[in-house]
Design an enzyme around this catalytic site. Sequence first.
Site, short mmCIF file in Angstrom:
data_model
loop_
_atom_site.label_atom_id
_atom_site.label_comp_id
_atom_site.label_asym_id
_atom_site.label_seq_id
_atom_site.Cartn_x
_atom_site.Cartn_y
_atom_site.Cartn_z
N THR A 1 -9.40 -5.51 3.67
CA THR A 1 -9.21 -4.77 2.64
C THR A 1 -10.04 -5.04 1.34
O THR A 1 -10.19 -6.36 1.34
CB THR A 1 -7.81 -4.82 2.02
OG1 THR A 1 -6.89 -4.46 3.10
CG2 THR A 1 -7.57 -3.56 0.97
N THR B 1 -4.64 6.43 0.08
CA THR B 1 -5.72 7.21 0.22
C THR B 1 -5.75 8.31 -0.72
O THR B 1 -4.62 8.96 -1.13
CB THR B 1 -5.95 7.82 1.37
OG1 THR B 1 -5.96 6.82 2.32
CG2 THR B 1 -7.34 8.48 1.58
N GLU C 1 -9.79 12.53 7.92
CA GLU C 1 -9.58 14.11 7.40
C GLU C 1 -10.89 14.78 7.46
O GLU C 1 -11.03 15.92 7.78
CB GLU C 1 -9.25 13.85 5.80
CG GLU C 1 -7.89 13.14 5.71
CD GLU C 1 -7.56 12.77 4.27
OE1 GLU C 1 -7.44 13.70 3.52
OE2 GLU C 1 -7.62 11.57 3.89
N ASP D 1 -9.32 0.46 1.84
CA ASP D 1 -8.22 0.13 2.87
C ASP D 1 -8.58 0.56 4.59
O ASP D 1 -8.36 1.53 4.73
CB ASP D 1 -6.83 0.73 2.87
CG ASP D 1 -5.72 0.58 3.68
OD1 ASP D 1 -5.95 -0.46 4.42
OD2 ASP D 1 -4.93 1.18 4.03
N HIS E 1 -3.70 14.14 1.56
CA HIS E 1 -3.98 13.19 2.39
C HIS E 1 -2.82 13.14 3.34
O HIS E 1 -3.20 13.23 4.43
CB HIS E 1 -4.15 11.74 1.73
CG HIS E 1 -4.24 10.69 2.90
ND1 HIS E 1 -5.38 10.35 3.61
CD2 HIS E 1 -3.32 9.76 3.50
CE1 HIS E 1 -4.99 9.60 4.47
NE2 HIS E 1 -4.00 9.04 4.25
N ASP F 1 0.83 -1.14 -0.05
CA ASP F 1 -0.02 -0.08 0.00
C ASP F 1 0.90 1.34 -0.13
O ASP F 1 1.77 1.52 0.95
CB ASP F 1 -1.10 -0.01 1.32
CG ASP F 1 -1.90 1.06 0.94
OD1 ASP F 1 -2.25 1.26 -0.05
OD2 ASP F 1 -2.76 1.53 2.08
N ARG G 1 -8.17 3.54 13.20
CA ARG G 1 -7.18 4.64 13.50
C ARG G 1 -6.55 4.86 14.77
O ARG G 1 -5.59 4.99 14.94
CB ARG G 1 -7.93 5.97 13.20
CG ARG G 1 -8.47 6.34 11.84
CD ARG G 1 -7.30 6.29 10.85
NE ARG G 1 -7.94 6.55 9.54
CZ ARG G 1 -7.12 6.25 8.67
NH1 ARG G 1 -6.09 5.92 8.51
NH2 ARG G 1 -7.55 6.57 7.21
N GLU H 1 -10.50 4.01 3.64
CA GLU H 1 -9.53 4.84 2.67
C GLU H 1 -10.03 4.53 1.28
O GLU H 1 -10.03 3.45 0.73
CB GLU H 1 -8.18 4.51 3.16
CG GLU H 1 -7.84 4.92 4.34
CD GLU H 1 -6.18 4.95 4.59
OE1 GLU H 1 -5.71 4.11 3.79
OE2 GLU H 1 -5.82 5.70 5.40
N GLN I 1 -4.11 1.82 14.85
CA GLN I 1 -3.09 2.39 14.00
C GLN I 1 -2.01 3.35 14.54
O GLN I 1 -0.81 3.21 14.46
CB GLN I 1 -3.58 2.75 12.54
CG GLN I 1 -2.53 3.40 11.65
CD GLN I 1 -3.06 4.30 10.61
OE1 GLN I 1 -4.55 4.28 10.22
NE2 GLN I 1 -2.39 5.01 9.52
N GLU J 1 -9.13 4.47 -2.28
CA GLU J 1 -8.03 4.21 -2.89
C GLU J 1 -8.31 3.32 -4.36
O GLU J 1 -9.26 2.78 -4.48
CB GLU J 1 -6.84 3.12 -2.21
CG GLU J 1 -6.58 3.67 -0.89
CD GLU J 1 -5.47 3.02 -0.45
OE1 GLU J 1 -4.68 2.40 -0.98
OE2 GLU J 1 -5.39 2.76 1.07
N LYS K 1 -4.69 -2.13 10.23
CA LYS K 1 -4.69 -2.17 8.76
C LYS K 1 -5.21 -3.70 8.20
O LYS K 1 -5.78 -3.88 7.34
CB LYS K 1 -3.68 -1.65 7.83
CG LYS K 1 -3.42 -0.45 8.00
CD LYS K 1 -4.08 0.70 7.30
CE LYS K 1 -3.65 2.02 7.20
NZ LYS K 1 -4.35 3.05 6.53
CA CA Z 1 -4.10 3.10 2.60
#
Ligand code: CA
Length: 443
Positions: free
Chosen positions: A268, A370, A384, A244, A144, A137, A248, A210, A251, A212, A264
Site C-alpha cells: 500500500t 476507492t 472499473e 491500495d 465504486h 480500509d 483482483r 485504488e 482477491q 484513496e 491487498k
Molecule cells: Ca481499498
Amino acid sequence: MQLNHTHDPATRSWLPSATDTDFPIQNLPLAVFRRSGSDESFRGGVAIGDQVLDLAALSGTACLQGLAAQAAGACAQAVLNGFLALGPAAWQALRHALFGLLQSSAPGTSVAAVRACLLPQDAVEYAVPMAIGDYTDFYTSIHHARNVGRIARPDAPPLTPNFQWLPIAYHGRASSIVVSGQRFRRPMGQFMPAGASTPVYGPCARLDYELELGICIGQGNALGEPIALAQAESHIFGLCLLNDWSARDIQFWEMAPLGPFLGKNFATSVSPWLVSLEALAPFRLPFERPADEPQPLAYLESAGNRAQGVLDVRLEVLLQTARQRSKGQPGTRVSHTSFRHQYWTLAQMVTQHTVGGCNLQPGDLLGTGTISGPQPQEAGAMVELTKGGREPLTLTHADGVTEQRAFLQDGDAVILRGWCEAPGRVRIGFGECRGEVLPALGA
Ligand code: CA
C-alpha cells in the site's frame, strides 16, 4: 473547523517558490525526511514552496515558544506519533507559529533563522511519516461499490444490504505500507482463472490500483470508549494520498466469506505529506443524503457533519508505462474525480470504527476506500475503467504511439495527485503518491 488568519488568501510567504505551488503558506503539510542517500536520522519537516523546513533544526532555535516549541520538538523524531498524540491545540499552535515565521511580514531576524533550516525538496527522501500500529480500509464510495459489485457478483444486486446503512471496512495490513516512490513486486498467489474448475498458483494477472485518501489519526480513544460523531474530527490530524494496490484475481477468489487478504497485503503506497484538517477547512461542503435513500442512524448524525462534513478534494490518476518513462514522457491521465462524491464522511468512518469500543491510537491509518465519482471516467480503479478487463484503456503517448492496458503491466507506474481549490481561496495540494510495478519474484 473554523476559518482563521492562516486561510487568508492575501497572505504571501517571503519564499518566492511558495506561490503557484501545491505548498503555499496556507497549506504547511508535514512529512518525515532526510537528505537523499544520507545516513541522517529521519525527522519531521514542513513543505513550503519547493523547500522543506526542518523542524528538528527549527526547534533548536529561539523562533518558537510555548506549545508551538513543544510541538516542533515532538516533530524532531523519526516518526510523528508523539506530535500526533499532542492533539489539536498543539497542531494548531505549530501551524500558526510557522505561518507567522514564513509570511512576508515576518521580522528579518527570524527570516534568517528560518532560512537556515530550509532544504530543497529535490535533495531529500521521505519515509512513512508515522509508525502505523493499525491500518483499516473502508469501502465508502457508492459508485465504486456498484461498479465492482456488478463485476464481482454479476448475479446479485450490486450493493450489499449494509452499504447505505454504515461505512463498511476491513482490517488491513500495516507492515507493507510504503512511502511514495517505492517499487514493489507483482504478487504471486492462488486464483481461479475464468472458466476453470481448479485454481492455479502464479503471478497475479489482474494487478490494479485504488485511488484513496489516507486518514491519519491524532489522539486516540480508550478501549471501550467510543468517539461520538461530534468529536470525531478532533481525532483526525489530516489526510494523505493512498494507493491500495489490489490483485483482483487473487482477491476475488479468496475474499468470500472473510474479506480481502493476500489480494491487498503485498503493498500500500502513501504520499509523504500529511495535509492537516485545518489546512483543508476552506474546502468543506454540506453532507447530504437524498430523501429517497436511508438516512443515517442517530449515532452517525451530527449538526456539524450535516453542515460541513464533506471535503472537496480533487483527485487524479496518471499511468506511466515503461516506454513513456524511457522517452521522458509524463504519464497519461486515466481518471479524475473528487472526494466530495463519497457516501460517508471522515467523521462517520471514525465513529463507526469505535462505536463498539475499539480503540484508535495516534498514527493509525484509515483508508477511505476507492474514490470513484458518478461518471465512468471518474472511476478510481482499473477494474472499473476497463469493465473487469473487457474494455482495455488506450494510452496515447506524447509521440502518438498508443499502448493498451486491461490491468497493470510490469514497469507501469501509477501516480496519484490531489488538490483543493475554491473561489477566493488559495489552491493547496497533496504532492503525489507514486509506485511502480516490478516483475514477480522468479518471473
Ligand atoms: Ca481499498
